[in-house]
Design a protein around this motif. Structure first.
Motif, short mmCIF file in Angstrom:
data_model
loop_
_atom_site.label_atom_id
_atom_site.label_comp_id
_atom_site.label_asym_id
_atom_site.label_seq_id
_atom_site.Cartn_x
_atom_site.Cartn_y
_atom_site.Cartn_z
N TYR A 1 49.03 34.71 -12.80
CA TYR A 1 47.79 34.37 -12.10
C TYR A 1 46.58 34.96 -12.81
O TYR A 1 45.55 34.31 -12.96
CB TYR A 1 47.87 34.87 -10.66
N ARG A 2 46.73 36.19 -13.28
CA ARG A 2 45.61 36.88 -13.95
C ARG A 2 45.57 36.63 -15.46
O ARG A 2 44.65 37.09 -16.13
CB ARG A 2 45.72 38.38 -13.72
N GLN A 3 46.58 35.95 -15.99
CA GLN A 3 46.72 35.77 -17.44
C GLN A 3 46.70 37.12 -18.15
O GLN A 3 46.04 37.31 -19.17
CB GLN A 3 45.63 34.83 -17.99
N ASP A 4 47.43 38.07 -17.59
CA ASP A 4 47.46 39.45 -18.08
C ASP A 4 48.70 39.66 -18.95
O ASP A 4 49.78 39.93 -18.47
CB ASP A 4 47.47 40.41 -16.90
N ARG A 5 48.52 39.52 -20.26
CA ARG A 5 49.64 39.68 -21.19
C ARG A 5 49.95 41.14 -21.48
O ARG A 5 50.94 41.43 -22.14
CB ARG A 5 49.34 38.94 -22.48
N THR A 6 49.12 42.04 -21.02
CA THR A 6 49.38 43.46 -21.27
C THR A 6 50.58 43.96 -20.46
O THR A 6 51.06 45.07 -20.70
CB THR A 6 48.15 44.32 -20.92
N ILE A 7 51.10 43.16 -19.57
CA ILE A 7 52.25 43.55 -18.75
C ILE A 7 53.56 43.43 -19.53
O ILE A 7 54.57 44.02 -19.15
CB ILE A 7 52.31 42.74 -17.45
N VAL A 8 53.56 42.70 -20.62
CA VAL A 8 54.80 42.42 -21.36
C VAL A 8 55.56 43.69 -21.74
O VAL A 8 56.78 43.75 -21.52
CB VAL A 8 54.50 41.54 -22.60
N PRO A 9 54.94 44.73 -22.27
CA PRO A 9 55.72 45.93 -22.61
C PRO A 9 56.37 46.61 -21.40
O PRO A 9 57.34 47.33 -21.55
CB PRO A 9 54.70 46.87 -23.24
#
Length: 143
Positions: A61-69
């Motif tokens: 929803y937020r397009q937050d790719r920093t969550i991947v790790p």
């Protein structure tokens, strides 16, 4: 390969969320509708999969790719548990004897589609798919 990379960049978080959602709904279907009692290893796989629906849903929803790790360790652990569970089902005597000593034995196969598709294999495919999408996001960003 280039097309997959572009799809992963654009829709990767959504694909990961969709895979996690399908896997979660599938496990709930097997336990709540079909009344299959989960074994210990099934519970570990659920513990690793269920939070992915919420975390990847918010990240999508937020397009937050920093969550991947933060998500990748859960999916990689899920791959390990699912693979171990699948091997325990398919290879007699593979797992340690006391692993699923209480409740349902981990070697029980509620489904055996086409002679090799079992619930742990479905879980393994889901964890591997989510990991693949997330890795494509990370690797593309670094190149």
């Amino acid at each position: 390969m280039r097309l997959w990379s572009e799809v992963a960049q654009r829709y990767g978080l959504y694909l990961g969320w969709l895979l996690a959602l399908i896997a979660t709904l599938g496990s709930l279907y097997f336990s709540e509708v079909r009344h299959f009692v989960p074994c210990t290893l099934c519970w570990y796989q659920r513990i690793l999969m269920y939070p992915l629906v919420v975390l990847l849903g918010i990240a999508s929803y937020r397009q937050d790719r920093t969550i991947v790790p933060y998500i990748l360790p859960l999916t990689l652990l899920g791959i390990g548990v699912a693979l171990f569970h699948y091997l325990d089902q398919k290879i007699p005597g593979f797992g340690p004897p006391g692993l699923c000593s209480s409740g349902v034995p981990c070697s029980v196969q509620y489904i055996d589609w086409l002679g090799f598709i079992s619930i742990p294999l479905l879980s393994l495919v889901a964890f591997t798919g989510i990991s693949g999408v997330l890795l494509a996001l990370v690797l593309r960003r670094k190149s």
